[in-house]
Design a protein around this motif. Structure first.
Motif, PDB file in Angstrom:
ATOM      1  N   GLU A   1     -28.891  -9.948 -24.030  1.00 42.65           N
ATOM      2  CA  GLU A   1     -29.887 -11.023 -24.111  1.00 42.65           C
ATOM      3  C   GLU A   1     -29.189 -12.394 -24.015  1.00 42.65           C
ATOM      4  O   GLU A   1     -29.712 -13.330 -23.398  1.00 42.65           O
ATOM      5  N   LEU A   2     -28.029 -12.488 -24.647  1.00 45.57           N
ATOM      6  CA  LEU A   2     -27.281 -13.749 -24.573  1.00 45.57           C
ATOM      7  C   LEU A   2     -26.813 -14.031 -23.139  1.00 45.57           C
ATOM      8  O   LEU A   2     -26.852 -15.178 -22.677  1.00 45.57           O
TER       9      LEU A   2
ATOM     10  N   PHE B   1     -25.581  -5.749 -13.233  1.00 42.93           N
ATOM     11  CA  PHE B   1     -26.150  -5.826 -11.874  1.00 42.93           C
ATOM     12  C   PHE B   1     -27.618  -6.282 -11.934  1.00 42.93           C
ATOM     13  O   PHE B   1     -28.063  -7.068 -11.082  1.00 42.93           O
ATOM     14  N   ALA B   2     -28.340  -5.801 -12.930  1.00 45.65           N
ATOM     15  CA  ALA B   2     -29.746  -6.207 -13.048  1.00 45.65           C
ATOM     16  C   ALA B   2     -29.853  -7.703 -13.328  1.00 45.65           C
ATOM     17  O   ALA B   2     -30.705  -8.404 -12.766  1.00 45.65           O
ATOM     18  N   LEU B   3     -28.974  -8.196 -14.186  1.00 43.32           N
ATOM     19  CA  LEU B   3     -28.980  -9.631 -14.498  1.00 43.32           C
ATOM     20  C   LEU B   3     -28.661 -10.462 -13.251  1.00 43.32           C
ATOM     21  O   LEU B   3     -29.298 -11.492 -12.992  1.00 43.32           O
TER      22      LEU B   3
ATOM     23  N   ALA C   1     -27.565 -17.164 -20.889  1.00 42.98           N
ATOM     24  CA  ALA C   1     -26.472 -17.921 -20.269  1.00 42.98           C
ATOM     25  C   ALA C   1     -26.775 -18.178 -18.798  1.00 42.98           C
ATOM     26  O   ALA C   1     -26.543 -19.282 -18.282  1.00 42.98           O
ATOM     27  N   MET C   2     -27.310 -17.171 -18.141  1.00 47.99           N
ATOM     28  CA  MET C   2     -27.637 -17.343 -16.714  1.00 47.99           C
ATOM     29  C   MET C   2     -28.779 -18.355 -16.556  1.00 47.99           C
ATOM     30  O   MET C   2     -28.759 -19.197 -15.653  1.00 47.99           O
TER      31      MET C   2
END
Lengths: 397, 397
Positions: free
Chosen positions: B163-164, B196-198, B168-169
């Motif tokens: 989640e962090l 990869f999902a992020l 951050a993104m």
């Protein structure tokens, strides 16, 4: 052999102390020392370490003082060897001048003791040896130099070389050298029998270059061990590089390391990042004498290096993945007392009774001194001040 | 974005030329250039190289400005990771201040482009990211900084980290980071699927730390390849360290290298002397984008390093046993345009149209500049003078 009082130094980054040297030996280390009539140097709270020891180099090879050498040499070992002989001829390289240049650069970096391999071959005969011996004479009291008569171009493959090595030993070389009895000379029995016989004839030791890796190097090591046993030469035969001691197969490499300990075979490393190397921790754990050197530098072999054994302690640390401060102390030990022990000099210590070789270095800790390797503040050899602020007091030719 | 005329520089040690920068780009390189009203710098015949590129570091970790850190950390990776979080708390380490210090030290060394991994963990949340982003804002025009959101303490093993990373993104990190999906996180599928999902969610790239050696590293590389193929992320996923590409088994390592080329997976190295590493020549021959970095330095992980990418070019050369001058040029290329190419900056070249990042270095040849890495005479970033004589013009906090 002089007297000197160094005030306010921190031996190995310990408490501030004075170091009194008398007749070239450490006479006292303590607080508030005084000595009438003895020259005094203020260390300003900087760290004192023993003289650095370059236990493997080639004083006759460097191109210091020449324009940058553009290296276009072929990939094989023999390309590099043949090229070097050619460049020596083309440049008219003077081994005395070059060895003066390199030695004084090293003195500026804090080196007080050097073991150098000097090329002996059928092209140049004993010229390089004579040049380096002249350097040794001229630098007496500044830096001590031990000379290995080194058959760089091969021994069995170049008839006449053995006779030259014999003459080199008669002339005053300290040790017999050797080089890759299989890989280079293609006759391990002939090569090793020749150099062992020469060493025995002159009652001297051996220091053999062994680049052979893996099982080939292990085979050559075993042949060396056999001759040490047969001739009772325990403690007299050192092996330089010894990449095979870094063999990943633990059983094979540990057996070699244990035999080095049993037969007292000292190992010299230059900690090359590109090769498997003998592990500092494994060798120390086994009780093998272990020193380090800068190897040749700024020569036809390669561009790297500058003669700095404090930087070499850093490279040794990086190669061995040493990160803790106590581990960095081990790396420095190899580059000072370790190398000296390989040369049978037990008195090369920063302690009362030890030889008065002291280097004053910058840093909060020994670790910082190694990692930053800033110019040496002061270099003392047997009580003589030989360098200040990174430069030897004696001018380079 | 400024104008500047650099007189009498030798681009890559070639013929003396003038370099004209207009609006931050190289407008002309030639002899006898003039430009009215444009500030002029005299290079005195020194060598000009492109801006150095530190493509793998950790701006938030260095202890620059603090007393020497005495490292007594345990041998395991997790000891080092846990110790670092503790030291950060004990010191109250400010990621903004530390990243300013390191960035400006690097600028003094000629670095004009940095990719940094910034720790994201459930202890400190996004504080380090915010600190490094503030540094990036303050140093705009001085050095460009690309930020990777890096789960240093693990991802799957520390719930809340994913989640962090997401936040951050959203906050503005440029890439998603990762770390040893097997060795560290013990859940390669979970780890890789998450990052990869992020990356897909934010339309960003990935730069994953892969220290896993041998067959384990090869397995993780294959899992990375599978996800690149499945998600069509060719050219978007870089791997840092990638020690497994140095696997001695040629068949295994070449298959990995060839797949890096096929899927355009850039590789970043720090050329550690103590590890097997991806081979510079093999990667270049295969056409893999290849950059280098100084990694963290003077931090709780280890004592070595100083931010100097010209010295890193030397270490890269030593690690890859590069001795010829043409090989040293390759090492410098990895440390300049190579790293920039990993960051998709094709304009980072010392050529007309290229970005006006120029470093004036001392040396007769590029080889000598690398080997001696003397203080940089002048550092120019997009036409702005940002450092002289090894020091950034902007004071370090």
């Amino acid at each position: 052999m002089s007297d000197l009082l160094i005030k306010n130094a921190r031996p190995m980054a310990g408490e501030p102390s004075d170091i009194l040297i008398r007749d070239g030996r450490i006479a006292a280390i303590g607080v508030g020392l005084a000595a009438e009539g003895v020259p005094t140097e203020e260390a300003g709270g900087r760290i004192a370490i023993p003289g650095l020891v370059d236990a493997h180099t080639h004083l006759d090879k460097s191109l210091l003082g020449y324009p940058w050498y553009v290296n276009e040499v072929g990939p094989r070992l023999i390309d590099k060897i043949d090229n070097e002989r050619k460049v020596k001829r083309d440049y008219g390289l003077d081994a005395h001048v070059q060895s003066m240049r390199q030695s004084l650069q090293s003195v500026g970096c804090g080196t007080t003791l050097i073991r150098t391999h000097v090329d002996i071959d059928t092209d140049q005969g004993l010229v390089a040896l004579e040049g380096v011996m002249e350097t040794r004479r001229q630098l007496a009291g500044v830096v001590e130099i031990e000379i290995v008569a080194f058959p760089q171009s091969g021994l069995m493959r170049r008839p006449g070389t053995a006779e030259l090595l014999d003459r080199a030993m008669a002339l005053g070389a300290d040790l017999v050298g050797g080089l890759d009895p299989c890989g280079m000379d293609r006759d391990p029995k002939g090569h090793l029998d020749t150099i062992f016989a020469l060493a025995e004839k002159y009652g001297k030791g051996i220091d053999i270059h062994l680049h052979e890796g893996g099982e080939l190097g292990a085979f050559s090591m075993e042949m060396i061990f056999e001759r040490i046993r047969a001739r009772g030469m325990q403690g007299k035969v050192a092996v330089s590089h010894a990449f095979c001691l870094g063999l990943p197969d633990w059983n094979v490499s540990q057996a070699l390391i244990d035999t080095c300990a049993e037969l007292d075979v000292p190992i010299l490393t230059t900690a090359p990042p590109s090769r498997e190397v003998p592990s500092l921790k494994r060798l120390r754990a086994a009780g093998v004498r272990f020193g380090a050197g800068v190897d040749g530098f700024r020569d036809t072999w390669g561009p790297y290096g500058n003669g700095d054994m404090l930087e070499r302690a850093m490279l040794l640390g990086m190669k061995n993945n040493l990160r803790r401060d106590d581990e960095l102390l081990m790396a420095l030990d190899v580059c000072t007392t370790g190398g000296a022990a390989v040369m049978d000099r037990a008195d090369h210590t920063l302690a009362v009774g030890g030889r008065g070789d002291v280097v004053i270095v910058e840093g909060e800790s020994v670790g910082e001194a190694i990692v930053t390797h800033q110019p040496r503040k002061l270099v003392v050899a047997a009580g003589n001040i030989v360098a200040r602020d990174g430069k030897s007091l004696r001018e380079r030719p």
